[in-house]
Design an enzyme around this catalytic site. Structure first.
Site, PDB file in Angstrom:
ATOM      1  N   ASN A   1       5.043   5.098   9.088  1.00  0.00           N
ATOM      2  CA  ASN A   1       5.717   3.913   9.610  1.00  0.00           C
ATOM      3  C   ASN A   1       5.548   2.681   8.721  1.00  0.00           C
ATOM      4  O   ASN A   1       6.304   1.718   8.853  1.00  0.00           O
ATOM      5  CB  ASN A   1       5.180   3.552  11.001  1.00  0.00           C
ATOM      6  N   SER A   2       4.548   2.669   7.872  1.00  0.00           N
ATOM      7  CA  SER A   2       4.258   1.498   7.055  1.00  0.00           C
ATOM      8  C   SER A   2       5.482   1.055   6.273  1.00  0.00           C
ATOM      9  O   SER A   2       6.146   1.860   5.624  1.00  0.00           O
ATOM     10  CB  SER A   2       3.121   1.798   6.077  1.00  0.00           C
TER      11      SER A   2
ATOM     12  N   LEU B   1      -5.008 -24.283  -0.064  1.00  0.00           N
ATOM     13  CA  LEU B   1      -5.545 -25.537   0.446  1.00  0.00           C
ATOM     14  C   LEU B   1      -6.914 -25.810  -0.153  1.00  0.00           C
ATOM     15  O   LEU B   1      -7.266 -26.956  -0.436  1.00  0.00           O
ATOM     16  CB  LEU B   1      -5.622 -25.492   1.971  1.00  0.00           C
TER      17      LEU B   1
ATOM     18  N   ASP C   1       0.065  -7.625   1.338  1.00  0.00           N
ATOM     19  CA  ASP C   1       0.460  -6.229   1.515  1.00  0.00           C
ATOM     20  C   ASP C   1       1.983  -6.093   1.616  1.00  0.00           C
ATOM     21  O   ASP C   1       2.498  -5.336   2.441  1.00  0.00           O
ATOM     22  CB  ASP C   1      -0.205  -5.604   2.736  1.00  0.00           C
TER      23      ASP C   1
ATOM     24  N   HIS D   1       0.810  -1.217   0.000  1.00  0.00           N
ATOM     25  CA  HIS D   1       0.000   0.000   0.000  1.00  0.00           C
ATOM     26  C   HIS D   1       0.846   1.271   0.000  1.00  0.00           C
ATOM     27  O   HIS D   1       0.339   2.361  -0.260  1.00  0.00           O
ATOM     28  CB  HIS D   1      -1.000   0.004   1.163  1.00  0.00           C
TER      29      HIS D   1
END
Length: 490
Positions: free
Chosen positions: A229-230, A285, A157, A127
């Site tokens: 901070n991402s 799965l 992400d 993002h």
């Protein structure tokens, strides 16, 4: 903190150890970097863990990422506010949806990232960079580099970018599985454009699911995460990367107590795939379900008593056709309790376990049926139901050159949007019957305005089970045309 001396940093770190703090930092992909000597945590005079050495080594591997998104022309659907009134009045019915072109403004944003190899590979959040037209990467020593995107993965992400150079500082990768509740962790990042910020907190929970991504098993911490901070890293007391900070839980948009990081168990696999293939080789799965505890609570709320023989695991509500689970013989009502001998207590842990493997890998599934335990081995498949390697698609494989329609052509042909096929050579487009001069209006129901629209349609199709592009087009003379482009190799 850049101007602080080592002694001042040590003293400041000791003072903040007792508080909830910020966690953003750096990490390194296993096997892709030179492994530095691991710093061992020492006891501070106060009796608390000394995090100064881990902090000092971490800040140099964490980068500031400035993202620029250029102004673009987009076609959007709008509702005519008078359509219902005049439509009903004159007997033409409601509706009134129209397409209009708008000019988006140029935008700038920022985030954090971590250098994972000495030749300049950097991991950050999807993002942060997904809409970037330009990337500027600034190191802790104030050197600046232009960055380019190697690959992105919306489902976890995560994103991998690259700067050119040698001998960049890195961090060793730690095993996020080894993290324990209450363990001290550091966050290094760039909140509010404050570069090289280090804070401390503890691990509050593991395998947390927040519904933000389709694949997630977050490390929860009381370290603060704020804007910018991402993409930073969660670092343990030994100076090893254990997670990539991704989001906060907040009703205000600011830090209110809990932050969440993507564990390195997921990161390692995603980064390795993006580096090798440009796209993630995702195994599935093939079950739909929920945590056993949640299923039991839901049934009790309906007045039903449930005894599955366990209160931990993933309740199977549906098994998809042509999937790993169907091959393994799983049924509705089963409870998956372990993967490859490792206990699975909830859906996030099951997702994390499967996300570390590729299609074609063998997996051992332990499950409960009628309160009896059984184990079966099966071969993992992808979303297409096979074990083929997916590769990133490029225009060379399509064998066609496209360009957006100019305003004069739109006016003459009375078209709101489109991509003109200006050249066709041997490739997937020619095989599907696409010809020079066609104006592509839609791909898989997505309107085509720019090359970015086409590229996004290809990415979505490449991840889907069908892996085809359904093209709707018109010729220069106004005749409608359609074509089906198959992305699978024949």
């Amino acid at each position: 903190m850049n101007n602080m001396t080592t002694e001042t940093m040590k003293e400041t770190t000791r003072k903040v150890l007792g508080t909830a703090a910020l966690f953003i930092g750096s990490f390194c992909v296993m096997g892709c970097v030179e492994t530095p000597v691991k710093a061992q945590p020492s006891a501070a005079p106060s009796g608390l863990v000394d995090l100064t050495q881990a902090a000092e080594t971490s800040v140099n591997a964490v980068v500031y990422i400035k993202v620029t998104t250029n102004s673009k022309t987009k076609t959007v659907d709008v509702q005519d506010p008078f359509s219902d009134f005049f439509g009903d009045f004159f007997g033409f019915g409601g509706g009134g949806r129209q397409q209009r072109q708008i000019q988006t403004p140029k935008r700038e944003g920022s985030g954090s990232g971590v250098i994972i190899s000495s030749d300049g590979y950097i991991v950050t959040n999807n993002h942060v960079v997904s809409e970037a037209d330009e990337l500027l990467v600034k190191l802790n020593d104030n050197r600046e580099f232009k960055g380019r995107i190697i690959g992105t993965d919306e489902q976890t992400d995560l994103a991998l970018i690259k700067i050119e150079g040698k001998n960049f500082p890195t961090l060793p990768i730690g095993n996020s599985d080894d993290l324990k509740l209450g363990e001290w962790v550091l966050a290094v990042g760039n909140p509010f454009n404050l570069t090289s910020t280090v804070t401390a907190g503890i691990v509050s929970a593991k395998a947390r699911s927040m519904g933000a991504n389709s694949i997630e098993s977050f490390i929860q911490t009381d370290a603060a995460i704020n804007r910018g901070n991402s993409g930073g890293a969660l670092v343990n007391a030994r100076g090893e990367l254990v997670g990539i900070n991704a989001m906060i839980y907040s009703q205000t948009g600011s830090y209110t107590g809990y932050g969440f990081a993507i564990p390195t168990t997921i990161m390692n696999k995603v980064v390795a795939d993006l580096k090798e293939f440009g796209v993630v080789q995702r195994a599935q799965l093939g079950v739909m379900g929920n945590d056993v505890t949640r299923y039991i609570d839901d049934e009790k709320s309906k007045g039903n008593e449930v005894d599955l023989g366990t209160v931990n695991g993933v309740y199977v509500a549906e098994v998809q056709d042509n999937s790993t689970a169907s091959e393994a013989g799983l049924r509705k009502g089963d409870v998956v309790i372990a993967v490859n001998g490792k206990d699975v207590k909830k859906m996030a842990e099951l997702q994390e376990a499967i996300s570390t493997m590729r299609p074609g890998d063998k997996v051992k599934i332990t499950y409960m049926r009628n309160k009896k335990k059984d184990t079966v081995t099966a071969v993992l498949r992808n979303a297409q139901g096979n074990t083929k390697v997916l590769e990133q698609m490029d225009m060379d494989q399509f064998g066609a050159a496209l360009k957006p329609l100019d305003s004069e052509t739109k006016r003459q042909l009375n078209l709101p949007n489109g991509l003109e096929v200006v050249a066709v050579k041997k490739g997937k487009m020619a095989d599907a019957g696409v010809e020079k001069g066609w104006i592509i209006l839609q791909v898989n129901d997505r309107p085509m305005n720019t090359m970015e629209d086409f590229e996004e349609a290809v990415k979505e199709a490449n991840r889907s089970s069908d892996r085809i592009l359904w093209i709707r087009a018109v010729t220069q003379s106004g005749r409608l045309r359609s074509a089906v482009v198959e992305l699978d190799e024949k």
